[in-house]
Design a protein around this motif. Structure first.
Motif, PDB file in Angstrom:
ATOM      1  N   GLY A   4       0.827  -1.194   0.000  1.00  0.00           N
ATOM      2  CA  GLY A   4       0.000   0.000   0.000  1.00  0.00           C
ATOM      3  C   GLY A   4       0.864   1.247   0.000  1.00  0.00           C
ATOM      4  O   GLY A   4       2.041   1.210  -0.337  1.00  0.00           O
ATOM      5  N   ASP A   5       0.294   2.352   0.389  1.00  0.00           N
ATOM      6  CA  ASP A   5       1.010   3.619   0.442  1.00  0.00           C
ATOM      7  C   ASP A   5       1.849   3.662   1.713  1.00  0.00           C
ATOM      8  O   ASP A   5       1.313   3.759   2.826  1.00  0.00           O
ATOM      9  CB  ASP A   5       0.024   4.782   0.408  1.00  0.00           C
ATOM     10  N   ALA A   6       3.161   3.584   1.565  1.00  0.00           N
ATOM     11  CA  ALA A   6       4.067   3.492   2.716  1.00  0.00           C
ATOM     12  C   ALA A   6       3.901   4.673   3.664  1.00  0.00           C
ATOM     13  O   ALA A   6       3.768   4.486   4.878  1.00  0.00           O
ATOM     14  CB  ALA A   6       5.515   3.377   2.239  1.00  0.00           C
ATOM     15  N   LEU A   7       3.926   5.890   3.148  1.00  0.00           N
ATOM     16  CA  LEU A   7       3.831   7.064   4.010  1.00  0.00           C
ATOM     17  C   LEU A   7       2.504   7.085   4.761  1.00  0.00           C
ATOM     18  O   LEU A   7       2.469   7.356   5.964  1.00  0.00           O
ATOM     19  CB  LEU A   7       4.016   8.348   3.204  1.00  0.00           C
ATOM     20  N   TRP A  12      -0.219   6.798   9.841  1.00  0.00           N
ATOM     21  CA  TRP A  12      -1.359   6.264  10.582  1.00  0.00           C
ATOM     22  C   TRP A  12      -0.882   5.574  11.855  1.00  0.00           C
ATOM     23  O   TRP A  12      -1.417   5.788  12.935  1.00  0.00           O
ATOM     24  CB  TRP A  12      -2.156   5.291   9.701  1.00  0.00           C
ATOM     25  N   THR A  13       0.150   4.741  11.724  1.00  0.00           N
ATOM     26  CA  THR A  13       0.673   4.004  12.865  1.00  0.00           C
ATOM     27  C   THR A  13       1.268   4.949  13.907  1.00  0.00           C
ATOM     28  O   THR A  13       1.017   4.811  15.113  1.00  0.00           O
ATOM     29  CB  THR A  13       1.729   2.978  12.412  1.00  0.00           C
ATOM     30  N   LEU A  14       2.056   5.929  13.463  1.00  0.00           N
ATOM     31  CA  LEU A  14       2.674   6.871  14.400  1.00  0.00           C
ATOM     32  C   LEU A  14       1.636   7.749  15.086  1.00  0.00           C
ATOM     33  O   LEU A  14       1.738   8.025  16.285  1.00  0.00           O
ATOM     34  CB  LEU A  14       3.715   7.720  13.680  1.00  0.00           C
ATOM     35  N   GLN A  15       0.626   8.178  14.367  1.00  0.00           N
ATOM     36  CA  GLN A  15      -0.430   8.988  14.969  1.00  0.00           C
ATOM     37  C   GLN A  15      -1.217   8.186  16.003  1.00  0.00           C
ATOM     38  O   GLN A  15      -1.605   8.710  17.051  1.00  0.00           O
ATOM     39  CB  GLN A  15      -1.343   9.557  13.883  1.00  0.00           C
ATOM     40  N   LEU A  16      -1.412   6.901  15.729  1.00  0.00           N
ATOM     41  CA  LEU A  16      -2.081   6.026  16.693  1.00  0.00           C
ATOM     42  C   LEU A  16      -1.222   5.869  17.953  1.00  0.00           C
ATOM     43  O   LEU A  16      -1.733   5.888  19.074  1.00  0.00           O
ATOM     44  CB  LEU A  16      -2.361   4.663  16.056  1.00  0.00           C
ATOM     45  N   LEU A  39       8.942   1.070  13.813  1.00  0.00           N
ATOM     46  CA  LEU A  39       8.384   0.462  12.610  1.00  0.00           C
ATOM     47  C   LEU A  39       9.506  -0.024  11.713  1.00  0.00           C
ATOM     48  O   LEU A  39      10.577   0.573  11.666  1.00  0.00           O
ATOM     49  CB  LEU A  39       7.563   1.487  11.821  1.00  0.00           C
ATOM     50  N   ILE A  40       9.241  -1.074  10.977  1.00  0.00           N
ATOM     51  CA  ILE A  40      10.133  -1.502   9.910  1.00  0.00           C
ATOM     52  C   ILE A  40       9.351  -1.340   8.615  1.00  0.00           C
ATOM     53  O   ILE A  40       8.328  -1.994   8.425  1.00  0.00           O
ATOM     54  CB  ILE A  40      10.572  -2.974  10.062  1.00  0.00           C
ATOM     55  N   GLU A  41       9.787  -0.444   7.773  1.00  0.00           N
ATOM     56  CA  GLU A  41       9.141  -0.235   6.472  1.00  0.00           C
ATOM     57  C   GLU A  41      10.034  -0.854   5.406  1.00  0.00           C
ATOM     58  O   GLU A  41      11.158  -0.430   5.217  1.00  0.00           O
ATOM     59  CB  GLU A  41       8.924   1.254   6.210  1.00  0.00           C
ATOM     60  N   GLY A  42       9.528  -1.856   4.730  1.00  0.00           N
ATOM     61  CA  GLY A  42      10.356  -2.553   3.751  1.00  0.00           C
ATOM     62  C   GLY A  42       9.626  -2.849   2.461  1.00  0.00           C
ATOM     63  O   GLY A  42       9.930  -3.810   1.774  1.00  0.00           O
ATOM     64  N   ASP A  43       8.645  -2.060   2.130  1.00  0.00           N
ATOM     65  CA  ASP A  43       7.820  -2.317   0.957  1.00  0.00           C
ATOM     66  C   ASP A  43       8.417  -1.653  -0.281  1.00  0.00           C
ATOM     67  O   ASP A  43       8.079  -0.526  -0.614  1.00  0.00           O
ATOM     68  CB  ASP A  43       6.403  -1.805   1.217  1.00  0.00           C
ATOM     69  N   SER A  44       9.348  -2.357  -0.934  1.00  0.00           N
ATOM     70  CA  SER A  44       9.988  -1.856  -2.162  1.00  0.00           C
ATOM     71  C   SER A  44      10.664  -0.503  -1.962  1.00  0.00           C
ATOM     72  O   SER A  44      10.500   0.414  -2.757  1.00  0.00           O
ATOM     73  CB  SER A  44       8.975  -1.765  -3.301  1.00  0.00           C
ATOM     74  N   MET A  45      11.406  -0.373  -0.891  1.00  0.00           N
ATOM     75  CA  MET A  45      12.066   0.891  -0.589  1.00  0.00           C
ATOM     76  C   MET A  45      13.242   1.150  -1.528  1.00  0.00           C
ATOM     77  O   MET A  45      14.014   0.262  -1.835  1.00  0.00           O
ATOM     78  CB  MET A  45      12.575   0.899   0.851  1.00  0.00           C
ATOM     79  N   ARG A  46      13.322   2.376  -1.975  1.00  0.00           N
ATOM     80  CA  ARG A  46      14.442   2.874  -2.761  1.00  0.00           C
ATOM     81  C   ARG A  46      14.951   4.126  -2.045  1.00  0.00           C
ATOM     82  O   ARG A  46      14.254   4.717  -1.227  1.00  0.00           O
ATOM     83  CB  ARG A  46      14.016   3.227  -4.197  1.00  0.00           C
ATOM     84  N   TRP A  47      16.176   4.536  -2.361  1.00  0.00           N
ATOM     85  CA  TRP A  47      16.772   5.693  -1.657  1.00  0.00           C
ATOM     86  C   TRP A  47      15.899   6.932  -1.753  1.00  0.00           C
ATOM     87  O   TRP A  47      15.659   7.604  -0.752  1.00  0.00           O
ATOM     88  CB  TRP A  47      18.176   5.989  -2.184  1.00  0.00           C
ATOM     89  N   GLU A  52      12.148  10.848   0.783  1.00  0.00           N
ATOM     90  CA  GLU A  52      10.851  11.538   0.750  1.00  0.00           C
ATOM     91  C   GLU A  52      10.038  11.246   2.013  1.00  0.00           C
ATOM     92  O   GLU A  52       9.425  12.153   2.580  1.00  0.00           O
ATOM     93  CB  GLU A  52      10.059  11.107  -0.489  1.00  0.00           C
ATOM     94  N   ILE A  53      10.039   9.992   2.441  1.00  0.00           N
ATOM     95  CA  ILE A  53       9.320   9.626   3.666  1.00  0.00           C
ATOM     96  C   ILE A  53       9.925  10.349   4.864  1.00  0.00           C
ATOM     97  O   ILE A  53       9.196  10.909   5.695  1.00  0.00           O
ATOM     98  CB  ILE A  53       9.318   8.098   3.872  1.00  0.00           C
ATOM     99  N   ASN A  54      11.250  10.354   4.981  1.00  0.00           N
ATOM    100  CA  ASN A  54      11.908  11.054   6.089  1.00  0.00           C
ATOM    101  C   ASN A  54      11.493  12.511   6.143  1.00  0.00           C
ATOM    102  O   ASN A  54      11.161  13.032   7.207  1.00  0.00           O
ATOM    103  CB  ASN A  54      13.423  10.935   5.994  1.00  0.00           C
ATOM    104  N   GLN A  55      11.506  13.184   5.001  1.00  0.00           N
ATOM    105  CA  GLN A  55      11.140  14.606   4.980  1.00  0.00           C
ATOM    106  C   GLN A  55       9.670  14.798   5.337  1.00  0.00           C
ATOM    107  O   GLN A  55       9.318  15.717   6.072  1.00  0.00           O
ATOM    108  CB  GLN A  55      11.443  15.224   3.618  1.00  0.00           C
ATOM    109  N   SER A  56       8.816  13.916   4.855  1.00  0.00           N
ATOM    110  CA  SER A  56       7.387  14.013   5.177  1.00  0.00           C
ATOM    111  C   SER A  56       7.141  13.798   6.663  1.00  0.00           C
ATOM    112  O   SER A  56       6.282  14.458   7.260  1.00  0.00           O
ATOM    113  CB  SER A  56       6.587  12.986   4.364  1.00  0.00           C
ATOM    114  N   LEU A  57       7.899  12.880   7.277  1.00  0.00           N
ATOM    115  CA  LEU A  57       7.758  12.654   8.713  1.00  0.00           C
ATOM    116  C   LEU A  57       8.208  13.876   9.507  1.00  0.00           C
ATOM    117  O   LEU A  57       7.552  14.283  10.469  1.00  0.00           O
ATOM    118  CB  LEU A  57       8.539  11.421   9.151  1.00  0.00           C
ATOM    119  N   ILE A  58       9.309  14.478   9.101  1.00  0.00           N
ATOM    120  CA  ILE A  58       9.774  15.697   9.758  1.00  0.00           C
ATOM    121  C   ILE A  58       8.723  16.796   9.629  1.00  0.00           C
ATOM    122  O   ILE A  58       8.388  17.472  10.601  1.00  0.00           O
ATOM    123  CB  ILE A  58      11.133  16.153   9.175  1.00  0.00           C
TER     124      ILE A  58
END
Length: 96
Positions: A4-7, A12-16, A39-47, A52-58
């Motif tokens: 699914g959508d990783a971010l 969702w998990t962090l907000q919970l 969390l371990i996010e490993g769904d087809s991760m690329r650099w 992008e996820i790191n920046q969105s989390l910040i």
């Protein structure tokens, strides 16, 4: 989170977790880190996806390094080039 959508799944998990008090807040940066959850996010991760996820989390108020790790698997490990990391790496066997 898997598939699914990783971010979306990570947020969702962090907000919970925040809703249930499983976080601390850095007094200097104001970013939230998890206390007993990672969390371990490993769904087809690329650099570029990880960056992008790191920046969105910040942007959402979370410290990515205090919340999750990435499981990149063999596909990412085997797909490195010198240009990806701006350095050379080599693997060798020593001994028998």
């Amino acid at each position: 989170p898997d598939s699914g959508d990783a971010l979306e799944q990570i947020l969702w998990t962090l907000q919970l977790a925040v809703k249930n008090g499983l976080y601390t807040e850095n007094s200097i940066t104001g970013l939230k880190s998890m206390t007993t959850l990672r969390l371990i996010e490993g769904d087809s991760m690329r650099w570029h996806t990880m960056k992008e996820i790191n920046q969105s989390l910040i942007d959402a108020g979370f410290d990515p390094f205090g919340c999750l790790i990435y499981g990149v698997g063999g596909g990412q490990r085997n797909g490195f080039t010198r240009d990806d990391m701006s350095f050379k790496y080599a693997i060798c066997a020593v001994g028998k």
